[in-house]
Design an enzyme around this catalytic site. Structure first.
Site, PDB file in Angstrom:
ATOM      1  CD  GLN A 177      -2.932   1.159   2.227  1.00 42.64           C
ATOM      2  OE1 GLN A 177      -2.912   0.333   3.126  1.00 42.64           O
ATOM      3  NE2 GLN A 177      -3.831   2.108   2.169  1.00 42.64           N
ATOM      4  CG  PHE A 178       1.339   4.058  -3.475  1.00 42.69           C
ATOM      5  CD1 PHE A 178       1.495   5.433  -3.589  1.00 42.69           C
ATOM      6  CD2 PHE A 178       0.225   3.468  -4.047  1.00 42.69           C
ATOM      7  CE1 PHE A 178       0.554   6.204  -4.256  1.00 42.69           C
ATOM      8  CE2 PHE A 178      -0.715   4.225  -4.720  1.00 42.69           C
ATOM      9  CZ  PHE A 178      -0.556   5.594  -4.820  1.00 42.69           C
ATOM     10  CB  THR A 179      -1.908   5.507   0.117  1.00 45.93           C
ATOM     11  OG1 THR A 179      -2.475   4.351   0.731  1.00 45.93           O
ATOM     12  CG2 THR A 179      -2.338   5.585  -1.345  1.00 45.93           C
TER      13      THR A 179
END
Length: 145
Positions: free
Chosen positions: A78-80
């Site tokens: 999850q890059f966020t």
């Protein structure tokens, strides 16, 4: 590397209606990678996730780890999670690693976890994922490796 871990009674990840990863009781971990992260952090994070004592013992105290319980581990990229949210009303993703670098380190994390634990599932890197879970507790921690 950042890991938002949640103790769950069950969790699953779907991509385009297909279940790509699921577990029963265990840990769902959302994983964010930052530019300065390397393989050492990924390996260390795997060790921490498997050894972190968030499951209750017979006395109701958080004294047992995933290794102790034999529960499932669901790792979801999850890059966020690595977003910079310090200013304004819109996140900046300059603090998140480039996709190739992040994917390589996510794979190091998955490999390290699978070498030490039998029940490891994953989401799909770069995909639009639907994550379902029942948080047990709720119990949620943010780890940095």
């Amino acid at each position: 590397m950042l890991a938002l871990l949640q103790r769950v009674s069950h969790a699953r990840v779907e991509v385009a209606g297909e279940v790509v990863g699921q577990i029963g009781p265990g840990l769902l971990v959302l994983v964010g990678v930052q530019p300065a992260d390397g393989p050492g952090q990924a390996t260390r994070l795997a060790e921490r996730l498997l050894g972190y004592r968030v499951f209750e013992d017979g006395d109701g105290r958080m004294n047992l780890s995933l290794t102790d319980t034999g529960g499932g581990l669901l790792l979801v990229p999850q890059f966020t999670l690595a977003a910079d949210t310090d200013r304004g009303r819109r996140p900046s993703f300059t603090s998140a690693a480039e996709p190739r670098h992040a994917q390589a380190l996510f794979e190091v994390l998955v490999d390290a976890a699978r070498q030490r634990h039998t029940d490891v599932a994953t989401g799909r890197f770069g995909a639009d994922m639907q994550v379902s879970l029942t948080n047990d507790g709720p119990v949620t921690f943010l780890l940095r490796a």
